[in-house]
Design a protein around this motif. Structure first.
Motif, mmCIF file in Angstrom:
data_model
loop_
_atom_site.group_PDB
_atom_site.id
_atom_site.type_symbol
_atom_site.label_atom_id
_atom_site.label_comp_id
_atom_site.label_asym_id
_atom_site.label_seq_id
_atom_site.Cartn_x
_atom_site.Cartn_y
_atom_site.Cartn_z
ATOM 1 N N TYR A 181 4.101 -2.578 2.033
ATOM 2 C CA TYR A 181 3.742 -2.733 0.626
ATOM 3 C C TYR A 181 3.349 -1.386 0.016
ATOM 4 O O TYR A 181 3.825 -1.030 -1.076
ATOM 5 C CB TYR A 181 2.583 -3.720 0.470
ATOM 6 C CG TYR A 181 2.148 -3.857 -0.973
ATOM 7 C CD1 TYR A 181 2.794 -4.741 -1.826
ATOM 8 C CD2 TYR A 181 1.125 -3.059 -1.501
ATOM 9 C CE1 TYR A 181 2.436 -4.843 -3.157
ATOM 10 C CE2 TYR A 181 0.759 -3.154 -2.826
ATOM 11 C CZ TYR A 181 1.420 -4.045 -3.649
ATOM 12 O OH TYR A 181 1.073 -4.127 -4.978
ATOM 13 N N SER A 182 2.491 -0.646 0.687
ATOM 14 C CA SER A 182 2.076 0.665 0.159
ATOM 15 C C SER A 182 3.279 1.583 -0.022
ATOM 16 O O SER A 182 3.392 2.283 -1.031
ATOM 17 C CB SER A 182 1.062 1.321 1.101
ATOM 18 O OG SER A 182 -0.224 0.765 0.941
ATOM 19 N N ALA A 183 4.179 1.574 0.967
ATOM 20 C CA ALA A 183 5.361 2.441 0.896
ATOM 21 C C ALA A 183 6.291 2.006 -0.241
ATOM 22 O O ALA A 183 6.850 2.850 -0.958
ATOM 23 C CB ALA A 183 6.103 2.417 2.226
ATOM 24 N N LYS A 184 6.444 0.707 -0.411
ATOM 25 C CA LYS A 184 7.398 0.184 -1.381
ATOM 26 C C LYS A 184 6.881 0.305 -2.808
ATOM 27 O O LYS A 184 7.649 0.558 -3.742
ATOM 28 C CB LYS A 184 7.682 -1.289 -1.066
ATOM 29 C CG LYS A 184 8.673 -1.980 -1.988
ATOM 30 C CD LYS A 184 8.873 -3.430 -1.585
ATOM 31 C CE LYS A 184 9.888 -4.133 -2.474
ATOM 32 N NZ LYS A 184 11.262 -3.607 -2.285
ATOM 33 N N ARG A 185 5.580 0.145 -2.997
ATOM 34 C CA ARG A 185 5.049 -0.031 -4.347
ATOM 35 C C ARG A 185 4.529 1.252 -4.983
ATOM 36 O O ARG A 185 4.424 1.323 -6.227
ATOM 37 C CB ARG A 185 3.908 -1.053 -4.290
ATOM 38 C CG ARG A 185 3.620 -1.758 -5.594
ATOM 39 C CD ARG A 185 4.775 -2.597 -6.041
ATOM 40 N NE ARG A 185 4.464 -3.290 -7.306
ATOM 41 C CZ ARG A 185 5.334 -3.523 -8.252
ATOM 42 N NH1 ARG A 185 6.592 -3.133 -8.099
ATOM 43 N NH2 ARG A 185 4.994 -4.145 -9.358
ATOM 44 N N HIS A 186 4.235 2.275 -4.217
ATOM 45 C CA HIS A 186 3.563 3.456 -4.773
ATOM 46 C C HIS A 186 4.388 4.157 -5.845
ATOM 47 O O HIS A 186 3.893 4.449 -6.939
ATOM 48 C CB HIS A 186 3.212 4.446 -3.664
ATOM 49 C CG HIS A 186 2.669 5.739 -4.188
ATOM 50 N ND1 HIS A 186 3.415 6.901 -4.212
ATOM 51 C CD2 HIS A 186 1.484 6.043 -4.755
ATOM 52 C CE1 HIS A 186 2.702 7.865 -4.758
ATOM 53 N NE2 HIS A 186 1.522 7.372 -5.091
ATOM 54 N N ASP A 187 5.651 4.456 -5.553
ATOM 55 C CA ASP A 187 6.487 5.177 -6.523
ATOM 56 C C ASP A 187 6.662 4.369 -7.806
ATOM 57 O O ASP A 187 6.703 4.928 -8.911
ATOM 58 C CB ASP A 187 7.852 5.502 -5.916
ATOM 59 C CG ASP A 187 7.779 6.605 -4.867
ATOM 60 O OD1 ASP A 187 6.726 7.260 -4.775
ATOM 61 O OD2 ASP A 187 8.767 6.787 -4.136
ATOM 62 N N ASP A 188 6.760 3.047 -7.661
ATOM 63 C CA ASP A 188 6.908 2.198 -8.843
ATOM 64 C C ASP A 188 5.654 2.231 -9.704
ATOM 65 O O ASP A 188 5.723 2.331 -10.936
ATOM 66 C CB ASP A 188 7.199 0.758 -8.424
ATOM 67 C CG ASP A 188 8.597 0.586 -7.867
ATOM 68 O OD1 ASP A 188 9.479 1.382 -8.244
ATOM 69 O OD2 ASP A 188 8.813 -0.341 -7.062
ATOM 70 N N ALA A 189 4.486 2.123 -9.068
ATOM 71 C CA ALA A 189 3.228 2.117 -9.817
ATOM 72 C C ALA A 189 2.999 3.451 -10.521
ATOM 73 O O ALA A 189 2.551 3.493 -11.673
ATOM 74 C CB ALA A 189 2.068 1.811 -8.873
ATOM 75 N N THR A 190 3.303 4.548 -9.847
ATOM 76 C CA THR A 190 3.159 5.865 -10.464
ATOM 77 C C THR A 190 4.073 6.003 -11.671
ATOM 78 O O THR A 190 3.675 6.515 -12.726
ATOM 79 C CB THR A 190 3.477 6.972 -9.442
ATOM 80 O OG1 THR A 190 2.560 6.876 -8.341
ATOM 81 C CG2 THR A 190 3.356 8.353 -10.068
ATOM 82 N N ALA A 191 5.291 5.505 -11.530
ATOM 83 C CA ALA A 191 6.265 5.607 -12.618
ATOM 84 C C ALA A 191 5.806 4.840 -13.854
ATOM 85 O O ALA A 191 5.881 5.347 -14.978
ATOM 86 C CB ALA A 191 7.626 5.093 -12.152
ATOM 87 N N ILE A 192 5.309 3.607 -13.680
ATOM 88 C CA ILE A 192 4.930 2.832 -14.856
ATOM 89 C C ILE A 192 3.643 3.353 -15.474
ATOM 90 O O ILE A 192 3.456 3.275 -16.699
ATOM 91 C CB ILE A 192 4.827 1.321 -14.523
ATOM 92 C CG1 ILE A 192 4.669 0.510 -15.814
ATOM 93 C CG2 ILE A 192 3.711 1.047 -13.551
ATOM 94 C CD1 ILE A 192 5.743 0.710 -16.848
#
Length: 449
Positions: free
Chosen positions: A329-340
């Motif tokens: 989850y941490s690996a998958k979600r970090h880039d998305d959260a930073t982008a939004i």
């Protein structure tokens, strides 16, 4: 987010206890705290749909088909969100929270605790200590897995940071917000066009209004704190509104404007980024606790709800391997959260300023045109964020590629146009003086109108 997450965990068969610091809002006449209306879009709806709750929530929302821009002179201009038929929903924050709590309460393996404020979390023992409001004692609980959905100033996150190496940053923007209310007409109707997000963009600040089911609009004034400090009395407030939001004064009502402005608190706006979001196989943070964002893309709730769905799918995929699911989850979600989080910051500039630009409107029209020609290849930025489930970081990458495509198209067209013009000038060089004279006369006629 917490109530929704409890429903996903209950579906997987876990026994879930939910601890809420506030009173049960279903029993309260008035609820303090942030109340900016929520904008529900595709990502949030997909998470609700996975639990069979989408239809009930959508039934109580109001579709907004685009932005209605209010100029200083009182003129209005409509900017659609996407293609015809696409809309986002204005949803009442309190009613949505009440609905999700009631649904969670229906689950035999979910237990709700209210007025339990988390004061300490000890990750080594997964031990949580709560101050119970109204009682002179503490409640202590232990858990196999702690899921922190406790907001931008998360206690769970803070304790994870003390127990592990967590990268963290936060940014307060120099603008605050204040909520105002535009009441309905005497017969309970909206005073402005209902199915739009109304915006009064004034470059350095703005006001927005979202429709409510009772015929009112929830208005939110976003303003630099320096401006808020200068509005100290009725005279300065009315003068400010007459200068910048004159058409809103008779709709809100002068007395109501003054009353709401000085009675309601001025809120802060913060952006939070951190990584990773988990601690071993013991704890994880979701929603604002992991990635608080400013509200200008309307994705805070949608992103938080999507967190729940992503985590649910990973727990289902990894089965008993909780550590593996948390790491994934941490690996998958970090880039998305930073982008939004970054996109939300950008969208404040767009909403308060760029919507006044002719170049912005021209680009919007060009994007819509290209999307109609190549619906799968070229998708406008707002549509990718709001009307799709394309990962946020992929949205940013795709937007950059599309910008290059547009730029190359403009440059290529300019080169072809210049080449064609050069050829014509060469071919008819004997007539250049006459053509120039005719062109001058034609332009003078255009500009004289």
């Amino acid at each position: 987010v917490g109530a929704l997450e409890s429903l996903f965990l209950a579906r997987l068969g876990y026994n879930v206890e939910v601890f809420e610091s506030r009173k049960d809002i279903r029993t309260e006449e008035h609820v303090a705290g942030r109340s900016i209306n929520l904008a529900l879009s595709t990502r949030g709806r997909a998470s609700l749909k996975a639990l069979g709750l989408e239809d009930e929530v959508v039934k109580h929302g109001i579709p907004m088909h685009g932005r209605m821009i209010h100029s200083c002179s009182g003129e209005k201009a409509f900017i659609p969100y996407g293609k015809k038929g696409q809309s986002i929903l204005s949803v009442d924050r309190r009613k949505l929270n009440e609905f999700l709590l009631t649904e969670a309460e229906k689950c035999s393996n979910v237990k709700l605790h209210f007025e339990h404020k988390l004061t300490r979390y000890s990750p080594n023992e997964n031990r949580l200590e709560f101050y119970v409001d109204g009682q002179d004692n503490e409640h202590i609980a232990t858990s196999d897995l702690v899921v922190g959905c406790d907001g931008a100033h998360s206690t769970v996150r803070r304790q994870i940071m003390r127990a592990s190496r967590v990268n963290y940053s936060q940014e307060f923007i120099p603008h605050g917000y204040k909520e105002l209310c535009m009441p309905p007409t005497a017969d309970g109707q909206h005073q402005m066009e209902t199915n739009y997000l109304h915006i009064w963009p004034r470059n350095e600040f703005m006001m927005i209004a979202l429709p409510n089911q009772d015929g009112s609009f929830t208005c939110t004034l976003f303003l630099p704190f320096s401006n808020f400090k200068s509005l100290t009395d009725e005279a300065s407030l009315v003068q400010f509104f007459e200068a910048h939001f004159a058409d809103a004064i008779p709709l809100i009502g002068r007395e109501r404007l003054v009353e709401d402005f000085f009675a309601n608190p001025t809120g802060n706006l913060i952006s939070v980024k951190c990584s990773p979001y988990h601690l071993d196989d013991r704890a994880i943070i979701l929603g604002d606790a992991a990635h608080a964002m400013v509200p200008f893309y309307g994705q805070g709730m949608n992103c938080g709800f999507e967190d729940c769905l992503v985590f649910y799918n990973l727990l289902h995929e990894y089965g008993d391997d909780i550590r593996g699911a948390l790491e994934a989850y941490s690996a998958k979600r970090h880039d998305d959260a930073t982008a939004i989080c970054d996109l939300a910051m950008y969208n404040y500039i767009e909403m308060r300023s760029l919507v006044n630009s002719r170049v912005f409107h021209a680009r919007k029209k060009l994007d819509s045109f290209l999307h109609s020609l190549m619906p799968q290849t070229f998708i406008p930025l707002y549509s990718m964020v709001t009307f799709s489930q394309i990962p946020y970081h992929t949205v940013v990458q795709r937007r950059r590629r599309q910008d290059k495509m547009v730029w190359l198209g403009v440059v290529g067209s300019s080169v072809l146009l210049a080449s064609g013009l050069g050829f014509l000038l060469f071919k008819h060089s004997d007539n250049i003086p006459q053509a120039t004279s005719a062109l001058s006369i034609h332009l003078s006629e255009i500009f004289s109108h």
